[in-house]
Motif scaffolding. Structure first.
Motif, PDB file in Angstrom:
ATOM      1  N   ASP A  40      71.193 -25.345  27.201  1.00 16.65           N
ATOM      2  CA  ASP A  40      72.394 -25.368  26.371  1.00 16.65           C
ATOM      3  C   ASP A  40      72.171 -26.167  25.093  1.00 16.65           C
ATOM      4  OD1 ASP A  40      73.613 -23.846  28.236  1.00 16.65           O
ATOM      5  OD2 ASP A  40      75.183 -25.262  28.765  1.00 16.65           O
ATOM      6  N   LEU A  41      71.330 -27.191  25.162  1.00 22.05           N
ATOM      7  CA  LEU A  41      71.054 -27.965  23.958  1.00 22.05           C
ATOM      8  C   LEU A  41      70.263 -27.128  22.952  1.00 22.05           C
ATOM      9  CD1 LEU A  41      71.604 -30.780  22.838  1.00 22.05           C
ATOM     10  CD2 LEU A  41      69.365 -31.482  23.687  1.00 22.05           C
ATOM     11  N   LEU A  42      69.294 -26.360  23.431  1.00 18.40           N
ATOM     12  CA  LEU A  42      68.548 -25.466  22.542  1.00 18.40           C
ATOM     13  C   LEU A  42      69.462 -24.409  21.939  1.00 18.40           C
ATOM     14  CD1 LEU A  42      65.277 -25.021  24.641  1.00 18.40           C
ATOM     15  CD2 LEU A  42      65.523 -26.266  22.483  1.00 18.40           C
ATOM     16  N   ASP A  43      70.379 -23.886  22.743  1.00 20.41           N
ATOM     17  CA  ASP A  43      71.363 -22.929  22.246  1.00 20.41           C
ATOM     18  C   ASP A  43      72.217 -23.566  21.155  1.00 20.41           C
ATOM     19  OD1 ASP A  43      73.094 -20.495  22.359  1.00 20.41           O
ATOM     20  OD2 ASP A  43      74.550 -21.920  23.173  1.00 20.41           O
ATOM     21  N   SER A  44      72.583 -24.825  21.335  1.00 20.63           N
ATOM     22  CA  SER A  44      73.418 -25.522  20.353  1.00 20.63           C
ATOM     23  C   SER A  44      72.677 -25.738  19.039  1.00 20.63           C
ATOM     24  CB  SER A  44      73.878 -26.870  20.920  1.00 20.63           C
ATOM     25  OG  SER A  44      74.687 -26.684  22.058  1.00 20.63           O
ATOM     26  N   VAL A  45      71.356 -25.933  19.104  1.00 20.10           N
ATOM     27  CA  VAL A  45      70.560 -26.061  17.877  1.00 20.10           C
ATOM     28  C   VAL A  45      70.672 -24.776  17.049  1.00 20.10           C
ATOM     29  CG1 VAL A  45      68.222 -26.285  16.962  1.00 20.10           C
ATOM     30  CG2 VAL A  45      68.965 -27.751  18.850  1.00 20.10           C
ATOM     31  N   VAL A  46      70.584 -23.632  17.723  1.00 16.54           N
ATOM     32  CA  VAL A  46      70.692 -22.346  17.028  1.00 16.54           C
ATOM     33  C   VAL A  46      72.081 -22.185  16.419  1.00 16.54           C
ATOM     34  CG1 VAL A  46      70.615 -19.838  17.314  1.00 16.54           C
ATOM     35  CG2 VAL A  46      68.946 -21.283  18.495  1.00 16.54           C
ATOM     36  N   VAL A  47      73.118 -22.484  17.211  1.00  8.18           N
ATOM     37  CA  VAL A  47      74.495 -22.364  16.726  1.00  8.18           C
ATOM     38  C   VAL A  47      74.723 -23.267  15.520  1.00  8.18           C
ATOM     39  CG1 VAL A  47      76.913 -22.840  17.316  1.00  8.18           C
ATOM     40  CG2 VAL A  47      75.449 -21.652  18.951  1.00  8.18           C
ATOM     41  N   LEU A  48      74.251 -24.499  15.592  1.00  8.65           N
ATOM     42  CA  LEU A  48      74.447 -25.445  14.491  1.00  8.65           C
ATOM     43  C   LEU A  48      73.708 -24.991  13.238  1.00  8.65           C
ATOM     44  CD1 LEU A  48      75.791 -28.104  13.752  1.00  8.65           C
ATOM     45  CD2 LEU A  48      73.777 -29.311  14.602  1.00  8.65           C
ATOM     46  N   ALA A  49      72.510 -24.449  13.404  1.00  5.23           N
ATOM     47  CA  ALA A  49      71.745 -23.956  12.249  1.00  5.23           C
ATOM     48  C   ALA A  49      72.464 -22.791  11.568  1.00  5.23           C
ATOM     49  CB  ALA A  49      70.352 -23.530  12.694  1.00  5.23           C
ATOM     50  N   ILE A  50      73.022 -21.876  12.363  1.00  2.69           N
ATOM     51  CA  ILE A  50      73.745 -20.734  11.788  1.00  2.69           C
ATOM     52  C   ILE A  50      75.009 -21.194  11.084  1.00  2.69           C
ATOM     53  CG2 ILE A  50      74.973 -18.603  12.357  1.00  2.69           C
ATOM     54  CD1 ILE A  50      72.972 -18.177  14.624  1.00  2.69           C
ATOM     55  N   LEU A  51      75.738 -22.135  11.685  1.00  8.19           N
ATOM     56  CA  LEU A  51      76.949 -22.661  11.057  1.00  8.19           C
ATOM     57  C   LEU A  51      76.621 -23.374   9.739  1.00  8.19           C
ATOM     58  CD1 LEU A  51      79.153 -24.130  13.939  1.00  8.19           C
ATOM     59  CD2 LEU A  51      79.649 -22.179  12.464  1.00  8.19           C
ATOM     60  N   ALA A  52      75.534 -24.133   9.728  1.00  4.45           N
ATOM     61  CA  ALA A  52      75.135 -24.813   8.503  1.00  4.45           C
ATOM     62  C   ALA A  52      74.796 -23.799   7.415  1.00  4.45           C
ATOM     63  CB  ALA A  52      73.948 -25.728   8.773  1.00  4.45           C
ATOM     64  N   GLY A  53      74.134 -22.716   7.802  1.00 12.22           N
ATOM     65  CA  GLY A  53      73.831 -21.662   6.837  1.00 12.22           C
ATOM     66  C   GLY A  53      75.092 -21.038   6.272  1.00 12.22           C
ATOM     67  N   CYS A  54      76.089 -20.796   7.147  1.00 13.88           N
ATOM     68  CA  CYS A  54      77.376 -20.258   6.676  1.00 13.88           C
ATOM     69  C   CYS A  54      78.053 -21.246   5.736  1.00 13.88           C
ATOM     70  CB  CYS A  54      78.287 -19.959   7.867  1.00 13.88           C
ATOM     71  SG  CYS A  54      77.730 -18.586   8.903  1.00 13.88           S
ATOM     72  N   GLY A  55      77.962 -22.541   6.061  1.00 15.45           N
ATOM     73  CA  GLY A  55      78.554 -23.557   5.208  1.00 15.45           C
ATOM     74  C   GLY A  55      77.924 -23.579   3.827  1.00 15.45           C
ATOM     75  N   LEU A  56      76.608 -23.436   3.763  1.00 18.43           N
ATOM     76  CA  LEU A  56      75.919 -23.414   2.474  1.00 18.43           C
ATOM     77  C   LEU A  56      76.385 -22.226   1.632  1.00 18.43           C
ATOM     78  CD1 LEU A  56      72.321 -24.368   3.657  1.00 18.43           C
ATOM     79  CD2 LEU A  56      73.862 -25.797   2.302  1.00 18.43           C
ATOM     80  N   LEU A  57      76.618 -21.095   2.285  1.00 21.70           N
ATOM     81  CA  LEU A  57      77.112 -19.920   1.565  1.00 21.70           C
ATOM     82  C   LEU A  57      78.515 -20.134   1.029  1.00 21.70           C
ATOM     83  CD1 LEU A  57      75.841 -17.043   3.907  1.00 21.70           C
ATOM     84  CD2 LEU A  57      74.905 -17.715   1.681  1.00 21.70           C
ATOM     85  N   MET A  58      79.294 -20.985   1.706  1.00 21.46           N
ATOM     86  CA  MET A  58      80.680 -21.242   1.300  1.00 21.46           C
ATOM     87  C   MET A  58      80.791 -22.356   0.265  1.00 21.46           C
ATOM     88  SD  MET A  58      82.590 -21.064   4.997  1.00 21.46           S
ATOM     89  CE  MET A  58      84.147 -21.562   4.263  1.00 21.46           C
TER      90      MET A  58
END
Length: 267
Positions: free
Chosen positions: A117-135
Motif C-alpha cells: 500500500d505504501l508503494l501504491d501511495s507513492v504512485v498516487v502521490l506522484a500522479i497528484l503532484a503532476g496534476c497539481g503542476l498542470l494546474m
C-alpha cells in the motif's frame, strides 16, 4: 540458529512475498488506482475552480497553491480505507487463515500489506503532484525541501496504514467497513486542508491545529513554499516537529497492536 537476525531476515523475505502478491492484485485491478485518484482530482477541481474564487488565504496568495498540499495529505489519510477493505476482505474470505497455517513469519502478512500500500501511495502521490503542476501549483524552495515534504506525506500514510490494518483485522466482516470509513471523514475534514484554522471559531481552530493531518499539511506548505503558513499558536509554529511526532506515535501504538491481533486471529 534461531537468532534475532535470522528471524528478521525470515520476516523480510516472507513480507516481500506478500507484497508481491498484493501488488499483483493491484496490477490486475487497475480500476482501484483510478478510483483512488478520482476523488482527490474532483475535489481539487471543485474547490480550486468552482469555490476557490470565494476562498481567501490568510496572508494572501493563490488558493490553489494553498489547496494542493492539503489534498496531498487528505489523500494519504483516505488511503486508509483501501487498506482497511483489503485486510477485512482477506480475513472474511479465509485468506488470512490460510496464511497463518503456513510456515511463515507472524508479521509477514501485515508487513507485506503495508509495503504494497505504501508503494501504491507513492504512485498516487506522484500522479497528484503532476496534476497539481498542470494546474499551476509548484514548489518554490528547491527540490530537497520538496522531497522532504513528500517524505512527510508518505510518513503520515505509513502511520495510517497501521491504523487501517488494525481496524481491518478487528472488524467482523466487510459489511462493517462502511462504519469505520465514516469515522475517517471527520478526521480528514477537521483539518487545515481546505481552510486555515485562523478563519474558524477559536475552539474549532484549536481542534483543527492539533489534528495530525493539519500538522503534516502545514509542514508541507512550509517546505513547498506555498501560502497559508504560520499562526500564533504553538501547534502552528511547530508544524514540522508535530508532522514527525504524530505519525511516530500512531505507528508505535498500532504496529504492535496489528501484529498481536493478527497472531490472535481464530484463537
Amino acid at each position: 540458529m534461531n537468532t534475532v537476525g535470522s528471524r528478521l531476515g525470515w520476516a523480510v523475505r516472507d513480507g516481500w512475498t506478500i507484497t508481491r502478491r498484493d501488488l499483483t492484485h493491484l496490477a490486475n485491478q487497475p480500476w482501484q488506482l483510478v478510483v483512488s485518484l478520482l476523488f482527490p482530482i474532483m475535489m481539487v477541481l471543485m474547490f480550486g475552480y468552482l469555490l476557490g474564487g470565494a476562498m481567501t488565504v490568510p496572508g494572501g496568495g493563490d488558493y490553489r497553491e494553498f489547496l494542493l498540499p492539503g489534498m496531498f495529505g487528505l489523500t494519504m489519510v483516505f488511503g486508509l480505507e483501501r487498506t482497511l477493505i483489503a485486510i477485512s476482505t482477506d480475513a472474511s474470505k479465509g485468506v488470512t487463515d490460510r496464511f497463518r497455517s503456513m510456515p511463515m513469519s507472524g508479521s509477514a502478512v501485515v508487513l507485506g500489506r503495508c509495503a504494497a500500500d505504501l508503494l501504491d501511495s507513492v504512485v498516487v502521490l506522484a500522479i497528484l503532484a503532476g496534476c497539481g503542476l498542470l494546474m499551476g501549483w509548484d514548489w518554490h524552495r528547491g527540490l530537497d525541501q520538496a522531497a522532504l515534504a513528500f517524505g512527510l506525506l508518505l510518513w503520515l500514510r505509513f502511520a495510517m496504514l497501521w491504523v487501517g490494518i488494525y481496524l481491518g483485522l478487528m472488524l467482523p466482516g466487510p459489511e462493517m467497513v462502511m462504519a469505520a470509513q465514516i469515522l475517517v471523514w471527520p478526521f480528514g475534514f477537521l483539518s487545515s486542508t481546505f481552510a486555515s484554522p485562523d478563519t474558524m471559531p477559536g475552539w474549532l481552530g484549536a481542534v483543527v491545529e492539533w489534528n495530525p493531518l493539519s500538522a503534516t499539511v502545514s509542514a508541507a506548505r512550509e517546505l513547498f513554499g506555498n501560502p497559508g503558513v504560520g499562526g500564533d499558536s504553538w501547534a502552528a509554529a511547530n508544524a514540522l516537529p508535530l508532522a514527525l511526532a504524530w505519525p511516530l506515535l500512531l505507528t508505535a501504538i498500532f504496529f504492535p497492536l496489528s501484529v498481536r491481533r493478527y497472531r490472535r486471529l481464530s484463537r
